[in-house]
Design an enzyme around this catalytic site. Structure first.
Site, PDB file in Angstrom:
ATOM      1  N   ASP A  42       0.861  -1.201   0.000  1.00 14.45           N
ATOM      2  CA  ASP A  42       0.000   0.000   0.000  1.00 14.45           C
ATOM      3  C   ASP A  42       0.889   1.240   0.000  1.00 14.45           C
ATOM      4  O   ASP A  42       1.964   1.229   0.607  1.00 14.45           O
ATOM      5  CB  ASP A  42      -0.875  -0.008   1.262  1.00 14.45           C
TER       6      ASP A  42
ATOM      7  N   ASP B 148       4.314   1.918  -3.992  1.00 14.91           N
ATOM      8  CA  ASP B 148       3.299   2.401  -4.921  1.00 14.91           C
ATOM      9  C   ASP B 148       3.340   1.519  -6.164  1.00 14.91           C
ATOM     10  O   ASP B 148       4.382   1.404  -6.801  1.00 14.91           O
ATOM     11  CB  ASP B 148       3.648   3.859  -5.272  1.00 14.91           C
TER      12      ASP B 148
ATOM     13  N   GLY C  67       2.893  -7.992 -14.890  1.00 14.13           N
ATOM     14  CA  GLY C  67       4.282  -8.385 -15.137  1.00 14.13           C
ATOM     15  C   GLY C  67       4.776  -9.308 -14.027  1.00 14.13           C
ATOM     16  O   GLY C  67       5.428 -10.327 -14.278  1.00 14.13           O
TER      17      GLY C  67
ATOM     18  N   TYR D  25     -10.776   7.522 -13.427  1.00 13.51           N
ATOM     19  CA  TYR D  25     -11.057   6.243 -12.748  1.00 13.51           C
ATOM     20  C   TYR D  25     -11.775   5.283 -13.698  1.00 13.51           C
ATOM     21  O   TYR D  25     -11.346   4.153 -13.889  1.00 13.51           O
ATOM     22  CB  TYR D  25     -11.915   6.535 -11.519  1.00 13.51           C
TER      23      TYR D  25
ATOM     24  N   LYS E 225      -9.926   2.139 -15.208  1.00 12.54           N
ATOM     25  CA  LYS E 225     -10.337   0.772 -14.863  1.00 12.54           C
ATOM     26  C   LYS E 225     -10.726  -0.014 -16.118  1.00 12.54           C
ATOM     27  O   LYS E 225     -10.548  -1.225 -16.177  1.00 12.54           O
ATOM     28  CB  LYS E 225     -11.501   0.801 -13.867  1.00 12.54           C
TER      29      LYS E 225
END
Ligand code: UDP
Length: 315
Positions: free
Chosen positions: A33, A58, A102, A145, A149
């Site tokens: 987080d 991050d 990845g 957002y 998404k």
């Protein structure tokens, strides 16, 4: 068998419940987080567990770990928070997806993406099923957002088709419960805090817009069922199909709290969806899931939580 599981956004509202549940099931859990909206208090119950570790990182930057499963839940989800730093929001969605895929590719891990009902935008189809393609503004204030998404879902499918990554996608509808932050800004926490502190209840628009609110533990159960279901990628909707207007929600909160706070009406934010309700036929049929906590019971538990938090703050 114990698995090593990474939960991105693990200190957030949903992520912290996920970490708890995965630890209960005997796994080793790594919570990643950046603590933008995540909060150490959410990890109170598990921080000392020997099978738990916290990484401040991050996901817009690559991450090198050895894991068996990844729950990609990192991203602010409240419109107030995700619009506060839209560039970082879209990076979290897109770069975050690329980095976590990845990692999944290198470690051969199974990965589930926390997608969202926001990918349906301001929907013309009601209720929304998974084959509906959505009606999203490309450049409005919610686009960082919504489009972020959507792009993440695309990247998930491409990593699956091109690199054979074992992916899963859930689309999460409005979820509420204890551990939402006081400054979250979403409707359930706003109304409860306003009612408990006798401040005006801020209804945006006329309050006739609808949402369908899922209690957090139901959502977590559905997420884990989906992760464990073999041969099912999704996307599947996870949400409570009982729809209500925002005005009705305000009145329910007033009734349960016994508050005398007044309703006031403010401007409806741009691109605010008029209606939202999940069609959960797929989740019912494929993972045998439907929510079990009704709104009044869920609201009572959430109100109890905020009463405690507000009392603590006054001390
Ligand atoms: N809303 C409201 N008052 C508030 C916060 C939100 O009337 O204090 C409305 C908002 O305009 C939207 C609905 O409640 O129509 C749900 O908003 P929220 O931010 O919780 O989530 P969204 O579903 O829009 O992402």
């Amino acid at each position: 068998m114990n698995k090593r599981i990474l939960v991105t956004g693990g200190a957030g509202f949903l992520g912290s419940y996920l970490c708890e549940e995965l630890l209960k099931n005997g796994n080793y859990v790594i919570c990643c987080d950046n603590f933008y909206t995540g909060n150490e208090d959410n990890l109170e119950k598990i921080i000392d567990n020997k099978d738990f570790e916290v990484l401040k990182h991050d996901i817009t930057l690559p991450l090198f770990l050895e894991v068996d499963e990844i729950f990609n839940f990192a991203c602010p989800a409240s419109p107030v928070h995700y619009q506060n730093d839209p560039v970082q929001t879209i990076k979290t969605c897109v770069h975050g997806a690329i980095n976590m895929l990845g990692l999944a590719k290198r470690t051969n891990a199974k990965i589930i993406q926390a997608s969202t009902s926001e990918i349906y935008g301001d929907p013309e189809l009601h209720p929304q099923n998974e084959s509906y393609k959505g009606s999203v503004s490309i450049n409005g204030p919610r686009a960082c957002y919504d489009e972020g998404k959507r792009c993440a879902e695309t990247i998930f499918w491409d990593y699956h088709r091109q690199h054979k990554v074992n992916i899963k996608v859930i689309r999460i509808f409005n979820t509420y419960g204890p551990r939402m932050q006081l400054n979250d800004g979403r409707v359930v926490s706003n109304f409860i805090i306003q009612a408990l502190t006798n401040k005006d209840i801020t209804i945006y628009g006329d309050g006739e817009q609808t949402r369908s609110f899922c209690y957090v533990t139901d959502l977590i159960n559905g997420t884990i069922l989906m992760m464990n279901k073999k041969n099912l990628i999704g996307p599947i909707n996870l949400g409570n199909p009982v729809e209500t207007s925002v005005k009705n929600l305000a009145n329910e909160v007033l009734e349960i709290t016994g508050s005398k706070a007044k309703l006031i009406f403010k401007k409806l934010p741009q691109d605010d969806p008029k209606q939202r309700c999940p069609d959960i036929t797929l989740a019912k049929n494929q993972i045998n899931w439907s929510p079990s906590v009704n709104r009044i019971d869920g609201l009572k538990k959430t109100i109890e939580y905020f009463e405690k938090i507000l009392k603590k703050q006054q001390k």
